[in-house]
Scaffold this motif. Structure first.
Motif, mmCIF file in Angstrom:
data_model
loop_
_atom_site.group_PDB
_atom_site.id
_atom_site.type_symbol
_atom_site.label_atom_id
_atom_site.label_comp_id
_atom_site.label_asym_id
_atom_site.label_seq_id
_atom_site.Cartn_x
_atom_site.Cartn_y
_atom_site.Cartn_z
ATOM 1 N N VAL A 1 0.853 -1.186 0.000
ATOM 2 C CA VAL A 1 0.000 0.000 0.000
ATOM 3 C C VAL A 1 0.893 1.240 0.000
ATOM 4 N N ASP A 2 0.568 2.170 -0.866
ATOM 5 C CA ASP A 2 1.221 3.476 -0.936
ATOM 6 C C ASP A 2 0.115 4.498 -0.673
ATOM 7 N N TRP A 3 0.160 5.180 0.470
ATOM 8 C CA TRP A 3 -0.943 6.031 0.892
ATOM 9 C C TRP A 3 -0.502 7.471 1.122
ATOM 10 N N LYS A 4 -1.477 8.371 1.054
ATOM 11 C CA LYS A 4 -1.170 9.795 1.255
ATOM 12 C C LYS A 4 -2.398 10.522 1.790
ATOM 13 N N ALA A 5 -2.183 11.379 2.787
ATOM 14 C CA ALA A 5 -3.240 12.243 3.330
ATOM 15 C C ALA A 5 -2.881 13.688 2.995
ATOM 16 N N GLU A 6 -3.858 14.449 2.497
ATOM 17 C CA GLU A 6 -3.608 15.828 2.068
ATOM 18 C C GLU A 6 -4.674 16.769 2.631
ATOM 19 N N LYS A 7 -4.323 18.041 2.664
ATOM 20 C CA LYS A 7 -5.242 19.071 3.140
ATOM 21 C C LYS A 7 -5.253 20.224 2.150
ATOM 22 N N ARG A 8 -6.420 20.763 1.892
ATOM 23 C CA ARG A 8 -6.580 21.905 0.991
ATOM 24 C C ARG A 8 -6.318 23.183 1.769
ATOM 25 N N GLU A 9 -5.294 23.937 1.372
ATOM 26 C CA GLU A 9 -4.920 25.135 2.122
ATOM 27 C C GLU A 9 -5.008 26.385 1.256
ATOM 28 N N ARG A 10 -5.321 27.489 1.902
ATOM 29 C CA ARG A 10 -5.429 28.794 1.248
ATOM 30 C C ARG A 10 -4.064 29.476 1.263
ATOM 31 N N ARG A 11 -3.633 29.945 0.098
ATOM 32 C CA ARG A 11 -2.353 30.628 -0.020
ATOM 33 C C ARG A 11 -2.558 32.022 -0.614
ATOM 34 N N VAL A 12 -1.750 32.961 -0.166
ATOM 35 C CA VAL A 12 -1.754 34.319 -0.707
ATOM 36 C C VAL A 12 -0.354 34.620 -1.211
ATOM 37 N N ASP A 13 -0.216 34.924 -2.524
ATOM 38 C CA ASP A 13 1.110 35.172 -3.085
ATOM 39 C C ASP A 13 1.545 36.607 -2.825
ATOM 40 N N ASP A 14 2.722 36.962 -3.325
ATOM 41 C CA ASP A 14 3.287 38.295 -3.073
ATOM 42 C C ASP A 14 2.433 39.412 -3.662
ATOM 43 N N ASP A 15 1.653 39.098 -4.686
ATOM 44 C CA ASP A 15 0.806 40.106 -5.320
ATOM 45 C C ASP A 15 -0.569 40.199 -4.678
ATOM 46 N N GLY A 16 -0.805 39.426 -3.623
ATOM 47 C CA GLY A 16 -2.081 39.458 -2.940
ATOM 48 C C GLY A 16 -3.138 38.553 -3.540
ATOM 49 N N ASN A 17 -2.762 37.750 -4.539
ATOM 50 C CA ASN A 17 -3.718 36.844 -5.157
ATOM 51 C C ASN A 17 -3.911 35.609 -4.276
#
Length: 321
Positions: free
Chosen positions: A103-119
């Motif tokens: 078994v090859d498994w992975k747990a992930e989380k959706r995260e909010r990012r803000v870049d240098d331009d504010g996007n």
């Protein structure tokens, strides 16, 4: 035809290089970011060339090595096809919910990012991952032999269309307890309860305390404020398997039905390959034979393009003596 480069063309004046680095660093952050991007692209292209050539070589090995029957195989490089059976232990991943040998498994989380331009943008971030491999028996119509998949770090090529499982948990939704326990135990079959009796023994006050402490110490699937997902690629017991490796004498073994009882398959020292797949020999040969040259060609284009821009935009060719 091999390309020969004179050693003198590879010598770079250290003083000139230092001066150039200082000058380029003063031209602005955008210029520095472009240089770093091009450098990463150049190195990435070199890796693609290496990996593509290695993949193409593997396709040749698969093609040139005859498939053996278990009963008639000899010591040395071997290629086998048959059915995978449980040897001593198995692991039961939470989604597949069946005995597996890998078994090859992975747990992930959706995260909010803000870049240098504010996007604002969102991306999946891995919070936990792992791989568990177990020894198993490969059986064909002539007998069975031990595959030491628990040793020598074999490469598993698993068909994701058939053996990939994935669940996504939305904000406010808790991940199932069996998934959380599996991730927390890092897929260790000795730490994951696989029977009702074992599950009951695992419950209790001490287990709850350990769960709470683990959740505090790690960025776990319990963060219901974000979307999360868990995925696994598995090789179930009873699957068709293709194995490329080397048959070697097994220490302490005794012959019960055939000489195969005295052997075990592990990494081939000559080619340094140990491959386990749920595909057939023909499919592997076609896949590796196709993607290997594609990787090499793509790597050559990427490295050459990045190197050209590096040499002329940043005048690196002036530093070569």
């Amino acid at each position: 035809m091999a390309v020969t480069i004179a050693p003198s063309t590879l010598l770079v004046d250290a003083t000139a290089a230092s001066t150039w680095v200082l000058q380029s660093g003063s031209e602005g952050s955008d210029d520095g970011e472009l240089f770093l991007f091009l450098l990463i692209g150049f190195l990435g292209g070199l890796y693609l060339i290496y990996d593509g050539f290695d993949t193409w070589q593997l396709s040749r090995l698969v093609q040139d090595t005859p498939t053996s029957k278990v009963r008639s195989m000899s010591v040395g490089r071997v290629e086998l096809e048959g059915t995978a059976h449980k040897r001593d232990a198995s692991v039961t991943p939470p989604i597949a919910d069946e005995e597996c040998l890998y078994v090859d498994w992975k747990a992930e989380k959706r995260e909010r990012r803000v870049d240098d331009d504010g996007n604002v943008h969102y991306e999946w971030v891995t919070i936990a991952s792992g791989e568990r491999t177990l020894a198993f028996d490969l059986e064909d119509d002539t007998g069975s032999v031990l595959i030491r998949a628990d040793h020598d770090d074999p490469e598993f090529d698993i068909n994701r269309d058939g053996h990939r499982r994935e669940h996504t948990y939305h904000s406010g939704e808790s991940a199932p307890d069996e998934v959380r326990r599996f991730v927390r135990a890092k897929g260790d079959p000795a730490a994951v309860a696989t029977t009702p009796a074992a599950s009951e023994e695992a419950d209790g006050f001490l287990d709850d305390v350990a769960d709470f402490a683990s959740d505090l110490a790690t960025d776990s699937l319990d963060d219901t404020g974000n979307r999360r997902r868990y995925s696994e690629n598995v090789l179930p017991v009873g699957s068709h398997v293709y194995v490329f490796g080397s048959a070697e004498p097994r220490e302490g073994a005794t012959m019960e039905t055939s000489e195969a009882d005295l052997l075990a398959v592990s990494r081939d020292p000559g080619s340094d390959e140990f491959l386990v797949s749920d595909s057939t020999e023909e499919k592997l040969q076609d896949s590796y034979g196709t993607w290997g040259p594609i990787e090499v060609g793509g790597g050559l284009l990427l490295s050459a393009g990045c190197l050209f821009v590096l040499l002329w935009k940043y005048r690196l060719h002036e530093l070569v003596v």
